[in-house]
Design an enzyme around this catalytic site. Structure first.
Site, PDB file in Angstrom:
ATOM      1  N   CYS A  46      49.204  45.588  42.685  1.00 47.41           N
ATOM      2  CA  CYS A  46      49.980  44.326  43.217  1.00 47.41           C
ATOM      3  C   CYS A  46      50.580  44.138  44.037  1.00 47.41           C
ATOM      4  CB  CYS A  46      51.189  44.093  42.025  1.00 47.41           C
ATOM      5  SG  CYS A  46      50.079  44.036  39.901  1.00 47.41           S
ATOM      6  N   ARG A 122      43.826  40.362  36.572  1.00 43.33           N
ATOM      7  CA  ARG A 122      44.385  39.625  37.764  1.00 43.33           C
ATOM      8  C   ARG A 122      42.711  38.537  38.223  1.00 43.33           C
ATOM      9  NH1 ARG A 122      46.904  43.727  40.600  1.00 43.33           N
ATOM     10  NH2 ARG A 122      46.099  45.607  39.793  1.00 43.33           N
TER      11      ARG A 122
END
Length: 217
Positions: A46, A122
């Site tokens: 991330c 995601r």
């Protein structure tokens, strides 16, 4: 969960830059936006994505498009993580990050997989300046996204809207037709004949009447 062509759900969210009402906050400014979720703050993949999104932020802005992140973390966690990115990686995250700690928006958007725990996958939602969802992309938690591809996606969508065309694979770097764009297929015999004549005159190029293309004007 919402689908392509549907209006983005109306919801008020808390972010690192204050409260925002989606999609009105961007629609009222005439802007597109890309909402992307990440599994959690303070995670390596991330972090690489956030750095990449920030470094491409100018490219999104050139396309009249804003960025907004999301994860099921509280706002103080987002703030601390953004501070860490600034301190350790010298990257200042300028776009807002939604603190969806109750998972309300993530649930609405189908970002939580029952096979992947409680974290968001995601997900990427590309929303146009009318608040309509134009593209949805999902990646698993273990694979980071290609941010340049998301830039390309936004540019291709806007080009298709403006010019009434379609774009080929990997446009503007397609192996068959380069940076040219595809003319929508003929839907009648008469239109097919017109395509053939236009190709004979050199006005467009065609592999066949159903596969015609031209330079972007």
């Amino acid at each position: 969960m919402p689908v392509i062509g549907e209006k983005f759900p109306e919801i008020e969210v808390h972010t690192t830059l204050g409260t925002i009402k989606l999609p009105d906050y961007y629609v009222e400014k005439g802007k597109w936006f890309v909402l992307f979720s990440h599994p959690a703050d303070f995670t390596p993949v991330c972090t690489t994505e956030f750095v990449a999104f920030q470094k491409k932020y100018d490219k999104f802005r050139e396309l009249n498009t804003e960025l907004i992140g999301l994860s099921i973390d509280q706002v103080f966690s987002h703030i601390k993580w953004i501070e860490w990115i600034k301190e350790k990686l010298n990257v200042d995250i300028e776009f807002p990050v939604i603190a969806d700690d109750r998972g309300e928006l993530a649930e609405i958007l189908g970002m939580i997989s029952p096979y992947k725990g409680n974290n968001t996958v995601r997900a990427v939602f590309v929303v146009d300046n009318n608040g309509i969802i134009r593209a949805i992309v999902y990646y698993p938690q273990e694979v980071g996204r290609n941010v340049e591809e998301i830039v390309r996606l936004v540019k291709a969508l806007q080009t298709a809207d403006e010019k009434g065309v379609a774009t080929p694979e990997n446009w503007p770097n397609n192996e068959l037709i380069g940076d040219k764009v595809i003319i929508p297929p003929a839907s009648t015999i008469q239109e097919a004949e017109k395509r053939k004549k236009a190709a004979e005159k050199g006005e467009i190029e065609c592999y066949d009447w159903w596969f015609c293309y031209k330079k972007l004007e």
